[in-house]
Design a protein around this motif. Structure first.
Motif, mmCIF file in Angstrom:
data_model
loop_
_atom_site.group_PDB
_atom_site.id
_atom_site.type_symbol
_atom_site.label_atom_id
_atom_site.label_comp_id
_atom_site.label_asym_id
_atom_site.label_seq_id
_atom_site.Cartn_x
_atom_site.Cartn_y
_atom_site.Cartn_z
ATOM 1 N N GLY A 1 0.813 -1.206 0.000
ATOM 2 C CA GLY A 1 0.000 0.000 0.000
ATOM 3 C C GLY A 1 0.848 1.258 0.000
ATOM 4 N N PRO A 2 0.238 2.420 -0.268
ATOM 5 C CA PRO A 2 0.981 3.678 -0.329
ATOM 6 C C PRO A 2 1.542 4.072 1.042
ATOM 7 N N VAL A 3 2.685 4.753 0.995
ATOM 8 C CA VAL A 3 3.331 5.290 2.190
ATOM 9 C C VAL A 3 3.500 6.787 1.990
ATOM 10 N N LEU A 4 3.131 7.582 2.974
ATOM 11 C CA LEU A 4 3.318 9.031 2.890
ATOM 12 C C LEU A 4 4.516 9.433 3.734
ATOM 13 N N VAL A 5 5.385 10.266 3.151
ATOM 14 C CA VAL A 5 6.595 10.725 3.833
ATOM 15 C C VAL A 5 6.643 12.252 3.813
ATOM 16 N N ASP A 6 7.633 12.810 4.501
ATOM 17 C CA ASP A 6 7.847 14.258 4.570
ATOM 18 C C ASP A 6 6.625 14.983 5.151
ATOM 19 N N TRP A 7 6.497 14.911 6.463
ATOM 20 C CA TRP A 7 5.328 15.443 7.157
ATOM 21 C C TRP A 7 5.596 16.799 7.803
#
Length: 368
Positions: A254-260
């Motif tokens: 599944g997708p991973v979100l980075v740089d928060w």
């Protein structure tokens, strides 16, 4: 009409026929559709994009800088073994390494000015909040952090970035865009506990600032303030804050979100406005985004338009500054310089998009 402070002249580009429902006219009977153009904005691959390889060169002045960075990382994570420089810019360095049997990414700030240090500490605070309350998407696990010295070590997530450019030019697989959009929408539906996150963007001050800089006309400011006044009691939406495709890693799990580092509460549709802005060469995706943005009616439409105008204006300002800097300074080490022509083409597209958004804002004000 917005007047560019930097020339954006370029050879004529073939215009694409606009499909039905085109343009960001979010009145009750229309959806935001395709805009023209493209342009490139290269960005180094995301934190899960490259295989580990090579060795770190610690010779010379840049090597001395890396030794200082590694020392900062070892203060908070002694077991970190650096293997590769993933990205080196003027403001930060990303190192890939190992911590025991796991792979990790260390991020260290080089520019310790107050604005960048505050932004870095905000990112650390976000990852710490995710330890206590997990968001509804996959995110890197926090390993160690030092807010005082702006050093962060997180899990290296598997996957490839949905795009390697901020403003992709190549045609993107629809499945990739759909996966990224789905992950972003899940984040927007999340309601973290009160007090965990603040509001990174003061809309009134940002509008006034852009007007002061000459980026917004008197009428632009008046129209946006009218829409903003009507949104005074709208509940905020939790957003990633920089929802570009290069911050989405795609993996079989599944997708991973980075740089928060921009996460927080915004007017509804901020992430959608960001994604719409960077997908200038993906009219179908833009249409899907704008249809989603107006599903809840005129209030969500107006919030999306306010966000869209501010995001587009920011992008124009950023790339005009980049063009001016490129005329006088060489590209930083480790980066690939864009040609002036590529940047001018991107600016042309951003100005076209901003003109469409401006018309949509005026139409929305007329329906209130």
């Amino acid at each position: 009409m917005y007047a560019a402070s930097t020339s954006v002249s370029a050879p004529p580009r073939p215009l694409r026929p606009q499909q039905s429902g085109g343009g960001p006219y979010l009145d009750p009977s229309h959806a935001v559709g395709a805009a023209f153009g493209g342009g490139r904005a290269r960005r180094a691959p995301g934190i899960g994009a490259q295989p580990l390889s090579g060795r770190i060169d610690l010779s010379g002045p840049q090597g001395a800088q890396l030794r200082t960075v590694i020392s900062s990382v070892h203060r908070i994570c002694p077991e970190f073994n650096p293997v590769q420089v993933l990205r080196r810019g003027g403001r930060s360095v990303l190192l890939v390494g190992t911590t025991g049997r796991s792979t990790a990414v260390a991020k260290c700030l080089l520019d310790h000015s107050s604005a960048w240090a505050e932004r870095f500490r905000h990112e650390i605070a976000t990852y710490r909040a995710f330890v206590r309350h997990r968001p509804p998407v996959r995110v890197p696990r926090l390993i160690a952090a030092d807010p005082e010295h702006c050093t962060l070590v997180i899990e290296r997530m598997p996957g490839r970035p949905a795009a390697t450019q901020r403003h992709p030019v190549d045609t993107l697989p629809r499945a990739d865009v759909r996966a990224a959009l789905g992950a972003i929408c899940r984040v927007n539906l999340w309601r973290p506990p009160a007090g965990m996150f603040d509001m990174p963007l003061d809309y009134g001050k940002r509008i006034a600032r852009y007007h002061e800089l000459g980026l917004l006309t008197d009428r632009d400011m008046g129209d946006l303030q009218k829409l903003l006044h009507g949104l005074a009691h709208v509940q905020g939406q939790f957003c990633h804050g920089d929802a570009q495709l290069s911050n989405v890693l795609l993996s079989p799990a599944g997708p991973v979100l980075v740089d928060w580092d921009h996460a927080g509460w915004y007017l509804p549709g901020y992430d959608l406005a960001t994604l719409w802005t960077v997908l200038g060469d993906a009219p179908v995706a833009r249409r899907q985004i704008s249809q989603h943005a107006q599903q809840a009616g005129t209030t969500s439409r107006d919030a999306f338009l306010v966000n869209l105008m501010l995001v587009l204006t920011r992008e124009i300002r950023t790339y005009e500054t980049a063009v001016q800097r490129a005329m006088h300074e060489p590209a930083p080490p480790g980066t690939t310089p864009e040609s002036g022509e590529e940047q001018r083409l991107l600016l042309r597209r951003l100005h076209d998009d901003c003109a469409m958004a401006r018309r949509a804002v005026r139409a929305a004000v007329g329906t209130r």
